[in-house]
Design an enzyme around this catalytic site. Sequence first.
Site, PDB file in Angstrom:
ATOM      1  N   CYS A  66       0.834  -1.205   0.000  1.00 50.30           N
ATOM      2  CA  CYS A  66       0.000   0.000   0.000  1.00 50.30           C
ATOM      3  C   CYS A  66       0.870   1.258   0.000  1.00 50.30           C
ATOM      4  CB  CYS A  66      -0.931  -0.005   1.209  1.00 50.30           C
ATOM      5  SG  CYS A  66      -2.049   1.413   1.259  1.00 50.30           S
ATOM      6  N   CYS A 187      -3.784  -3.370   5.854  1.00 52.08           N
ATOM      7  CA  CYS A 187      -3.744  -1.938   5.579  1.00 52.08           C
ATOM      8  C   CYS A 187      -5.012  -1.455   4.896  1.00 52.08           C
ATOM      9  CB  CYS A 187      -2.529  -1.639   4.702  1.00 52.08           C
ATOM     10  SG  CYS A 187      -2.293   0.093   4.324  1.00 52.08           S
TER      11      CYS A 187
END
Length: 348
Positions: A66, A187
């Site tokens: 991410c 995430c």
Amino acid sequence: MKNWDSLDESGVCTTEKDCEDAHRVCRALDIPFHQLSYVKEYWHDVFSNLLREYEKGRTPNPDILCNKHIKFNHFHKYAINTLGADAMATGHYARTSQEDEEVFQQTHATPSTTLFRDRFEIRNPVRLHKGADLLKDQTFFLSQISQNALRQTMFPLAGLTKDFVKKIAAEAGFHHVLKKKESMGICFIGERNFENFILEYLEPKPGHFVSIEDGSIMGHHKGWFTLTLGQRARIGGQKDPWFVVDKDIGTGNVFVAPTTNHPALFRDTIRTDRFHWVTMDPPPELAKTQMLECHFRFIHQMPLICCALQRRRVSWQWKDNPVGAQPIHSAEGSGAVDSSRTAQGTNP
């Protein structure tokens, strides 16, 4: 940023709550608030990759992906190119080798993709360093970001501890932020029951838990992709704990060993694919001698282990290895690992 588009397992849309919390802080500080959606990008660049790796029996790290693809790529480019910002500041507990004033002196330039990139650059590369709070150090999750993004990033929490940051927030009246729980889980997706969550996207592929000692079947699982090397295997009917040693995606068998210190759980050598070098590619010492003494970890907050990185030139006949494959040798064996986990290395 809104990167995930669903409710959590308790039916709460945590993204909306996080957005409102951030908006309240911006109103109090009288600074502009912008909300961006990267749901499509997150799905294609991060989550789809995650699923493919799990199906191969590996364990990627979504937080690292991410940061690499979304926060320090799409978000960074939006901040610099669209908003006209000089730099991007994040709440990571990390620091760089440049002072904050230097960040504002950087000019944005699209990195060259040619073989001779940086050949005529005189600028010193920016290094990524651990922050003052070693317990909260997050450099592991930043280990794949680009030099270009790092050059235009500031880490205001670099010299602060978590406790001191909470004190500042309390004095500023941000009590709604202080009450928030530590961010956990995948995430931007949050804390979930991992097995239930991953089985929403991958078809169950039941298999056996097999003892590494005698080959006996110890129990059953719903899919090798719900397990990672080194974790405790929840095997029904077993009084003592067993731990995952290896996975065979051909047969679906997951091999397990008793106790946390079983010899089968340790490795002193692992082989990796190409490295991502934050500062330079590759370090001169490695390029010159094909060997680099460094420190290594493959899990956040795992103690750094002294090791030797050996660069191997893989010839055409070694078809079982990726070009540029590099083994890491450690004098002291580390826990069970798979080569897809992003490793963090430091050159002393």
